[in-house]
Enzyme design. Structure first.
Site, PDB file in Angstrom:
ATOM      1  N   GLY A   1       0.808  -1.327  -0.121  1.00  0.00           N
ATOM      2  CA  GLY A   1       0.055   0.139   0.604  1.00  0.00           C
ATOM      3  C   GLY A   1       0.374   0.877  -0.338  1.00  0.00           C
ATOM      4  CB  SER A   2       4.266   2.113  -0.540  1.00  0.00           C
ATOM      5  OG  SER A   2       4.573   1.866  -2.101  1.00  0.00           O
ATOM      6  CG  ASN A   3       1.661   3.261  -6.044  1.00  0.00           C
ATOM      7  OD1 ASN A   3       2.488   3.832  -6.291  1.00  0.00           O
ATOM      8  ND2 ASN A   3       2.733   1.975  -5.622  1.00  0.00           N
TER       9      ASN A   3
ATOM     10  CG  HIS B   1       3.429  -2.996 -14.954  1.00  0.00           C
ATOM     11  ND1 HIS B   1       3.412  -4.298 -14.277  1.00  0.00           N
ATOM     12  CD2 HIS B   1       5.029  -3.595 -15.719  1.00  0.00           C
ATOM     13  CE1 HIS B   1       4.523  -5.172 -14.479  1.00  0.00           C
ATOM     14  NE2 HIS B   1       4.738  -4.842 -15.405  1.00  0.00           N
TER      15      HIS B   1
ATOM     16  CG  MET C   1      -1.791  -9.053  -6.245  1.00  0.00           C
ATOM     17  SD  MET C   1      -0.657  -8.095  -7.853  1.00  0.00           S
ATOM     18  CE  MET C   1       0.755  -9.863  -7.886  1.00  0.00           C
TER      19      MET C   1
ATOM     20  CE  LYS D   1     -11.692 -12.415 -13.045  1.00  0.00           C
ATOM     21  NZ  LYS D   1     -10.427 -11.369 -11.951  1.00  0.00           N
TER      22      LYS D   1
HETATM   23  C1  GRF Z   1       4.187  -1.150  -7.494  1.00  0.00           C
HETATM   24  O1  GRF Z   1       5.389  -1.181  -7.740  1.00  0.00           O
HETATM   25  C2  GRF Z   1       3.195  -1.392  -8.573  1.00  0.00           C
HETATM   26  O2  GRF Z   1       3.676  -0.417  -9.283  1.00  0.00           O
HETATM   27  C3  GRF Z   1       3.078  -3.090  -8.516  1.00  0.00           C
HETATM   28  O3  GRF Z   1       2.642  -2.937  -7.218  1.00  0.00           O
HETATM   29  C4  GRF Z   1       3.147  -2.612  -6.293  1.00  0.00           C
HETATM   30  C5  GRF Z   1       2.335  -1.990  -5.295  1.00  0.00           C
HETATM   31  O4  GRF Z   1       3.139  -1.448  -4.261  1.00  0.00           O
HETATM   32  N1  GRF Z   1       1.597  -3.049  -9.452  1.00  0.00           N
HETATM   33  P1  GRF Z   1       2.537  -1.005  -3.246  1.00  0.00           P
HETATM   34  O5  GRF Z   1       1.992  -1.456  -2.336  1.00  0.00           O
HETATM   35  O6  GRF Z   1       1.848   0.192  -3.629  1.00  0.00           O
HETATM   36  O7  GRF Z   1       3.969  -0.478  -2.164  1.00  0.00           O
END
Ligand code: GRF
Length: 191
Positions: A17-19, A114, A95, A70
């Site tokens: 969840g860093s993003n 990505h 995912m 789904k």
């Molecule tokens: C990121 O590197 C994103 O590009 C990929 O999954 C990762 C998620 O990282 N799709 P985070 O959970 O946001 O830290």
């Protein structure tokens, strides 16, 4: 997208969840003209769910195994998004392949980040794939989501050079680039 003063976005994530956290912080700081109205996660024990709770973001957390298909859980996701008038869905380490129900309900309004310069190294473990290939230029892509894995139209990319092979160091560098690129891109998309 409507021209209302404050947009609503949803972030979908399965992991660290860093993003997600970077987007919420940008929203709270007024850097992004949008509220993160919802976190959708398919992984109840993911760190991202904990972050959402701490930051006061509403969540819809589900386990795919509890649903017959789904389509079934995606219909629920759409309902949760529509209830909160979500206009843009940002995948950030979600995912699961997005299916027909979500793609049709949010046509042209689902984006993903990505950790590679697509079309190179699509799919899982993109950073490891790139390191194993021995590339010297890494990068990040933000793209629209369609039915093809990491295959939708590219919106933004950023590259940087790195000569090492330390996955941990590289992942930190990539995340730093991701957080800025994703926020800048979301800002542009909401204009
Ligand atoms: C990121 O590197 C994103 O590009 C990929 O999954 C990762 C998620 O990282 N799709 P985070 O959970 O946001 O830290």
């Amino acid at each position: 997208m409507t021209a209302c003063s404050r947009h609503k976005i949803a972030v979908f994530a399965s992991g660290q969840g860093s993003n997600f956290e970077a987007i919420v912080r940008a929203s709270l700081a007024g850097e992004v003209n949008a509220d993160v109205a919802l976190l959708v996660s398919d992984n109840p024990s993911a760190r991202v769910c904990q972050i959402a709770r701490e930051m006061g973001v509403e969540t819809f957390v589900f386990a795919a195994k509890d649903y017959a298909s789904k389509e079934e859980y995606e219909r629920l996701i759409v309902e949760h998004c529509r209830q909160r008038e979500v206009e843009l869905i940002c995948l950030a380490g979600y995912m699961r392949i997005v299916g027909r129900v979500l793609l049709e309900a949010y046509r042209g309004a689902i984006v993903n980040i990505h950790p590679s310069l697509l079309p190179a190294f699509a799919g899982a473990k993109a950073i490891e794939q790139a390191v194993n290939y021995g590339v010297k230029v890494y990068g990040v892509t933000v793209h629209y989501v369609n039915q093809t894995l990491d295959g939708g139209e590219i919106i933004a990319q950023q590259a940087f050079g790195y000569e090492g092979s330390d996955i941990e160091e590289l992942t930190t560098m990539i995340h730093k680039v991701e957080h800025k690129l994703y926020i800048d891109t979301i800002k542009k998309l909401l204009k």
